[in-house]
Design a protein around this motif. Structure first.
Motif, PDB file in Angstrom:
ATOM      1  N   SER A 129      -2.198  -7.503  -0.451  1.00 34.71           N
ATOM      2  CA  SER A 129      -2.665  -7.848  -1.791  1.00 34.71           C
ATOM      3  C   SER A 129      -2.035  -9.180  -2.213  1.00 34.71           C
ATOM      4  O   SER A 129      -1.073  -9.653  -1.597  1.00 34.71           O
ATOM      5  N   ALA A 130      -2.555  -9.758  -3.291  1.00 36.45           N
ATOM      6  CA  ALA A 130      -1.968 -10.983  -3.822  1.00 36.45           C
ATOM      7  C   ALA A 130      -0.511 -10.745  -4.211  1.00 36.45           C
ATOM      8  O   ALA A 130       0.352 -11.612  -3.999  1.00 36.45           O
ATOM      9  N   THR A 131      -0.208  -9.577  -4.753  1.00 41.38           N
ATOM     10  CA  THR A 131       1.171  -9.245  -5.119  1.00 41.38           C
ATOM     11  C   THR A 131       2.062  -9.184  -3.884  1.00 41.38           C
ATOM     12  O   THR A 131       3.190  -9.690  -3.893  1.00 41.38           O
ATOM     13  N   ASP A 132       1.563  -8.583  -2.798  1.00 41.76           N
ATOM     14  CA  ASP A 132       2.318  -8.525  -1.542  1.00 41.76           C
ATOM     15  C   ASP A 132       2.630  -9.930  -1.038  1.00 41.76           C
ATOM     16  O   ASP A 132       3.748 -10.220  -0.610  1.00 41.76           O
ATOM     17  N   VAL A 133       1.619 -10.802  -1.072  1.00 42.79           N
ATOM     18  CA  VAL A 133       1.796 -12.184  -0.605  1.00 42.79           C
ATOM     19  C   VAL A 133       2.793 -12.904  -1.497  1.00 42.79           C
ATOM     20  O   VAL A 133       3.693 -13.603  -1.013  1.00 42.79           O
TER      21      VAL A 133
ATOM     22  N   GLY B 159       0.674 -18.280   6.789  1.00 45.26           N
ATOM     23  CA  GLY B 159       1.840 -17.882   7.567  1.00 45.26           C
ATOM     24  C   GLY B 159       2.297 -16.474   7.229  1.00 45.26           C
ATOM     25  O   GLY B 159       2.640 -15.688   8.118  1.00 45.26           O
ATOM     26  N   VAL B 160       2.287 -16.149   5.947  1.00 49.94           N
ATOM     27  CA  VAL B 160       2.663 -14.799   5.507  1.00 49.94           C
ATOM     28  C   VAL B 160       1.675 -13.771   6.067  1.00 49.94           C
ATOM     29  O   VAL B 160       2.072 -12.736   6.601  1.00 49.94           O
ATOM     30  N   LEU B 161       0.385 -14.061   5.947  1.00 40.75           N
ATOM     31  CA  LEU B 161      -0.627 -13.114   6.426  1.00 40.75           C
ATOM     32  C   LEU B 161      -0.524 -12.912   7.938  1.00 40.75           C
ATOM     33  O   LEU B 161      -0.617 -11.784   8.431  1.00 40.75           O
ATOM     34  N   TRP B 162      -0.328 -13.994   8.685  1.00 42.28           N
ATOM     35  CA  TRP B 162      -0.184 -13.868  10.141  1.00 42.28           C
ATOM     36  C   TRP B 162       1.090 -13.115  10.498  1.00 42.28           C
ATOM     37  O   TRP B 162       1.098 -12.292  11.399  1.00 42.28           O
ATOM     38  N   GLU B 163       2.169 -13.424   9.810  1.00 42.74           N
ATOM     39  CA  GLU B 163       3.454 -12.790  10.112  1.00 42.74           C
ATOM     40  C   GLU B 163       3.414 -11.283   9.885  1.00 42.74           C
ATOM     41  O   GLU B 163       3.925 -10.508  10.695  1.00 42.74           O
TER      42      GLU B 163
END
Length: 125
Positions: free
Chosen positions: A29-33, A19-23
């Protein structure tokens, strides 16, 4: 011993990460997620989920510095449609499953589905 942690449903964390990646719609990066998820998960947990999703082919990645950037292999609608087709393919009585699915649709979704099926039928003629 009780915990204050709410247990996620199986696959729930993967769904949250997707959901985060699609949004966001950009490689992350893993830190961004981790940050986008609210930071309540350990970095290693987020990284493990991203690696698992990559191993499944659900996300793609490229090297960036010492880590990787990740993004979805499919858009959200295509992924949902694939899950629906997969669930239908696992059933022996497809007619009953489709009937139950259609019966559970609200009127606006049913109207969209009728319109799409009509357009598809006209296209195949």
């Amino acid at each position: 011993m009780t915990t204050n942690h709410r247990r996620r449903a199986r696959g729930g964390l993967e769904a949250e990460v997707m959901g985060v990646l699609w949004e966001h719609g950009v490689p992350m990066s893993a830190t961004d997620v981790q940050t986008a998820l609210g930071g309540d998960l350990a970095y290693n947990t987020v990284q493990t989920i991203l690696i698992r999703l990559h191993d499944k082919g659900t996300v793609l990645r490229r090297k960036a510095g010492r880590g990787h950037l990740y993004w979805p292999a499919q858009d959200a609608a295509t992924a949902a449609a694939d899950r629906m087709r997969s669930a239908l393919g696992e059933q022996t009585d497809r007619h009953a499953v489709l009937q139950q699915f259609a019966a559970g649709l609200d009127e606006s979704d049913a109207a969209v589905l009728r319109q799409l099926l009509g357009a598809e039928a006209r296209r195949k003629k």
